[in-house]
Scaffold this active site. Structure first.
Site, PDB file in Angstrom:
ATOM      1  N   MET A 197     -16.846  13.651  29.101  1.00 45.22           N
ATOM      2  CA  MET A 197     -15.732  14.253  29.842  1.00 45.22           C
ATOM      3  C   MET A 197     -15.189  15.465  29.087  1.00 45.22           C
ATOM      4  O   MET A 197     -14.100  15.957  29.398  1.00 45.22           O
ATOM      5  CB  MET A 197     -14.629  13.231  30.080  1.00 45.22           C
ATOM      6  CG  MET A 197     -15.114  12.054  30.944  1.00 45.22           C
ATOM      7  SD  MET A 197     -13.774  11.214  31.810  1.00 45.22           S
ATOM      8  CE  MET A 197     -12.788  10.650  30.453  1.00 45.22           C
ATOM      9  N   GLY A 198     -15.929  15.927  28.090  1.00 50.63           N
ATOM     10  CA  GLY A 198     -15.522  17.139  27.383  1.00 50.63           C
ATOM     11  C   GLY A 198     -14.491  16.883  26.294  1.00 50.63           C
ATOM     12  O   GLY A 198     -14.294  15.750  25.866  1.00 50.63           O
ATOM     13  N   LEU A 255     -15.009  18.021  23.329  1.00 50.86           N
ATOM     14  CA  LEU A 255     -16.070  17.462  22.492  1.00 50.86           C
ATOM     15  C   LEU A 255     -15.645  17.345  21.031  1.00 50.86           C
ATOM     16  O   LEU A 255     -15.005  18.233  20.475  1.00 50.86           O
ATOM     17  CB  LEU A 255     -17.334  18.324  22.589  1.00 50.86           C
ATOM     18  CG  LEU A 255     -17.967  18.438  23.977  1.00 50.86           C
ATOM     19  CD1 LEU A 255     -19.278  19.217  23.902  1.00 50.86           C
ATOM     20  CD2 LEU A 255     -18.205  17.069  24.619  1.00 50.86           C
ATOM     21  N   HIS A 277     -19.167  12.776  20.318  1.00 49.71           N
ATOM     22  CA  HIS A 277     -20.031  13.318  21.383  1.00 49.71           C
ATOM     23  C   HIS A 277     -21.247  14.031  20.785  1.00 49.71           C
ATOM     24  O   HIS A 277     -22.374  13.870  21.241  1.00 49.71           O
ATOM     25  CB  HIS A 277     -19.269  14.354  22.219  1.00 49.71           C
ATOM     26  CG  HIS A 277     -18.066  13.838  22.930  1.00 49.71           C
ATOM     27  ND1 HIS A 277     -16.796  14.302  22.682  1.00 49.71           N
ATOM     28  CD2 HIS A 277     -17.940  12.909  23.917  1.00 49.71           C
ATOM     29  CE1 HIS A 277     -15.929  13.691  23.482  1.00 49.71           C
ATOM     30  NE2 HIS A 277     -16.596  12.838  24.235  1.00 49.71           N
ATOM     31  N   GLN A 299     -12.803   7.622  37.975  1.00 47.06           N
ATOM     32  CA  GLN A 299     -12.613   6.579  36.966  1.00 47.06           C
ATOM     33  C   GLN A 299     -11.190   6.545  36.405  1.00 47.06           C
ATOM     34  O   GLN A 299     -10.921   5.817  35.458  1.00 47.06           O
ATOM     35  CB  GLN A 299     -13.649   6.710  35.844  1.00 47.06           C
ATOM     36  CG  GLN A 299     -13.487   7.926  34.957  1.00 47.06           C
ATOM     37  CD  GLN A 299     -14.655   8.084  34.001  1.00 47.06           C
ATOM     38  OE1 GLN A 299     -15.771   8.376  34.428  1.00 47.06           O
ATOM     39  NE2 GLN A 299     -14.425   7.859  32.712  1.00 47.06           N
ATOM     40  N   ASP A 335     -17.239   2.998  23.493  1.00 47.26           N
ATOM     41  CA  ASP A 335     -16.891   2.474  24.818  1.00 47.26           C
ATOM     42  C   ASP A 335     -17.872   1.345  25.125  1.00 47.26           C
ATOM     43  O   ASP A 335     -18.762   1.481  25.969  1.00 47.26           O
ATOM     44  CB  ASP A 335     -16.960   3.594  25.860  1.00 47.26           C
ATOM     45  CG  ASP A 335     -16.006   4.716  25.514  1.00 47.26           C
ATOM     46  OD1 ASP A 335     -14.830   4.612  25.857  1.00 47.26           O
ATOM     47  OD2 ASP A 335     -16.441   5.689  24.846  1.00 47.26           O
ATOM     48  N   SER A 369     -11.872  10.269  19.358  1.00 43.18           N
ATOM     49  CA  SER A 369     -11.637  10.185  20.799  1.00 43.18           C
ATOM     50  C   SER A 369     -10.961  11.467  21.254  1.00 43.18           C
ATOM     51  O   SER A 369     -10.131  12.024  20.521  1.00 43.18           O
ATOM     52  CB  SER A 369     -10.716   8.994  21.102  1.00 43.18           C
ATOM     53  OG  SER A 369     -10.173   9.109  22.400  1.00 43.18           O
ATOM     54  N   ARG A 373      -8.750  11.568  23.321  1.00 42.72           N
ATOM     55  CA  ARG A 373      -7.334  11.246  23.506  1.00 42.72           C
ATOM     56  C   ARG A 373      -6.555  11.261  22.187  1.00 42.72           C
ATOM     57  O   ARG A 373      -5.320  11.229  22.214  1.00 42.72           O
ATOM     58  CB  ARG A 373      -7.181   9.896  24.209  1.00 42.72           C
ATOM     59  CG  ARG A 373      -7.641   9.938  25.660  1.00 42.72           C
ATOM     60  CD  ARG A 373      -7.280   8.672  26.427  1.00 42.72           C
ATOM     61  NE  ARG A 373      -7.459   8.832  27.856  1.00 42.72           N
ATOM     62  CZ  ARG A 373      -8.546   8.438  28.542  1.00 42.72           C
ATOM     63  NH1 ARG A 373      -9.549   7.844  27.926  1.00 42.72           N
ATOM     64  NH2 ARG A 373      -8.623   8.646  29.842  1.00 42.72           N
TER      65      ARG A 373
HETATM   66  P1  AMP Z   1     -16.086  10.476  26.944  1.00 35.69           P
HETATM   67  O1  AMP Z   1     -16.081  11.953  26.866  1.00 35.69           O
HETATM   68  O2  AMP Z   1     -14.891   9.820  26.311  1.00 35.69           O
HETATM   69  O3  AMP Z   1     -16.363   9.959  28.335  1.00 35.69           O
HETATM   70  O4  AMP Z   1     -17.316   9.977  26.066  1.00 35.69           O
HETATM   71  C1  AMP Z   1     -18.621  10.436  26.329  1.00 35.69           C
HETATM   72  C2  AMP Z   1     -19.601   9.661  25.503  1.00 35.69           C
HETATM   73  O5  AMP Z   1     -19.304   9.842  24.109  1.00 35.69           O
HETATM   74  C3  AMP Z   1     -19.542   8.134  25.742  1.00 35.69           C
HETATM   75  O6  AMP Z   1     -20.857   7.608  25.694  1.00 35.69           O
HETATM   76  C4  AMP Z   1     -18.710   7.657  24.592  1.00 35.69           C
HETATM   77  O7  AMP Z   1     -18.939   6.313  24.244  1.00 35.69           O
HETATM   78  C5  AMP Z   1     -19.178   8.589  23.484  1.00 35.69           C
HETATM   79  N1  AMP Z   1     -18.193   8.635  22.406  1.00 35.69           N
HETATM   80  C6  AMP Z   1     -16.879   8.942  22.522  1.00 35.69           C
HETATM   81  N2  AMP Z   1     -16.271   8.824  21.315  1.00 35.69           N
HETATM   82  C7  AMP Z   1     -17.229   8.422  20.443  1.00 35.69           C
HETATM   83  C8  AMP Z   1     -17.241   8.117  19.041  1.00 35.69           C
HETATM   84  N3  AMP Z   1     -16.130   8.173  18.307  1.00 35.69           N
HETATM   85  N4  AMP Z   1     -18.404   7.754  18.484  1.00 35.69           N
HETATM   86  C9  AMP Z   1     -19.536   7.675  19.218  1.00 35.69           C
HETATM   87  N5  AMP Z   1     -19.595   7.939  20.537  1.00 35.69           N
HETATM   88  C10 AMP Z   1     -18.457   8.314  21.140  1.00 35.69           C
END
Ligand code: AMP
Length: 289
Positions: free
Chosen positions: A30-31, A33, A37, A61, A150, A185, A187
């Protein structure tokens, strides 16, 4: 790196790649980054001929009271980071392109989606599974990369791919953390200075569970109490859940589970953070983590 906005363009480029025998690695995001990511992109770069990353803040979602409107959008930064990590094609569709007028078909995940985050976020995994299936189909992915951060999402997607006979392999990648243990994250950007310091409570609580597990504790109730107690010691933290479940079924663990998942969701101020660790039954003593 090529920037693509139209689903049909992504599909025709990746179809050509697949026909010519190339492997396609997909990294859905979801960017905003960060290194979590980018670790997925780097892994895809090592293993695949064509690396496709997507940035899409998927409205399907988010619940009505959630942060869809304020979710961080940092496309310029993301474009250069994605390219540096080895992305060949960055797919950034609009919501209207992904869900055109008249759109009406969704993926309905089963039991894996009902507990943990599914309790407080009804419809969340339906939205996730739907968009991930669409991205897998559009990208002709041979392999797709997801973070263990996640964990429930990962299990829902593994099951969906199995149930729908999707050809892509799903690769689970390790959680990337800040130096103090906080799981990276998008967030985390919401946190004030004081909240950022308090947010370390999630990984600390999990480390406590790992410690008592290494000392031989196997009782799910006792393990979750350790996590609850650790969170309770942080005044800025409000626990949503802390649960110990079988790491495959996400159901209460039986007497002899191979792996248990300790997962928690905690509000630090208004920011909801999640983290988890998987404890391996074969592992005794420190250093197994
Ligand atoms: P998101 O942008 O939050 O939807 O995450 C996109 C992808 O990145 C998902 O597969 C997440 O599980 C992965 N991801 C997010 N944060 C982490 C992290 N700290 N370590 C590893 N993978 C991550």
């Amino acid at each position: 790196m090529k920037l693509v906005h139209e689903p049909s363009e992504l599909q025709s480029i990746t179809r050509e790649a697949a026909v010519s025998g190339q492997t396609v690695g997909l990294v859905p995001t979801m960017g905003a980054l960060h290194q979590g990511h980018l670790s997925l992109v780097r892994r895809a770069r090592q293993e695949c001929d064509l690396v496709v990353a997507s940035i899409f803040v998927n409205p399907a979602q988010f619940g009505p009271a959630e942060d869809l409107g304020s979710y961080p959008r940092t496309l310029e930064h993301d474009t250069s980071e994605a390219e540096r990590a080895g992305t060949d094609l960055l797919f950034v569709p609009s919501a209207a392109a992904m869900y055109p007028y008249g759109y009406q078909t969704h993926v309905e995940p089963g039991r894996l989606a009902s507990g943990l985050c599914g309790q407080s976020r009804p419809g969340h995994f339906r939205g996730v599974a739907t968009v991930v299936l669409k991205l897998l189909l559009l990208s002709n992915a041979t392999t797709a990369y997801f973070g263990r951060k996640d964990y429930q999402q990962l299990r829902v997607i593994e099951q969906m791919v199995l149930d729908f006979h999707v050809g892509a392999r799903i690769i689970a990648c390790p959680i990337i953390r800040e130096a103090d243990g906080l799981a990276m994250s998008s967030r985390n950007r919401y946190l004030s200075h004081a909240e950022r310091a308090a947010a370390v409570v999630l990984s600390r609580a999990l480390a406590e569970a790992e410690r008592v597990w290494a000392d031989g504790e196997r009782d799910a109730g006792e393990l979750s109490r350790v996590v609850l107690d650790a969170v309770a010691r942080e005044p800025l933290a409000r626990l949503e859940y802390a649960e110990v479940v079988d790491a495959r079924s996400l159901e209460p663990p039986g007497p002899d589970p191979e792996e248990v998942l300790v997962a928690l969701a905690v509000f630090i101020g208004n920011t909801r953070l999640i983290d988890n660790t998987v404890l391996d039954a074969a592992c005794f003593g420190s250093g197994c983590g």
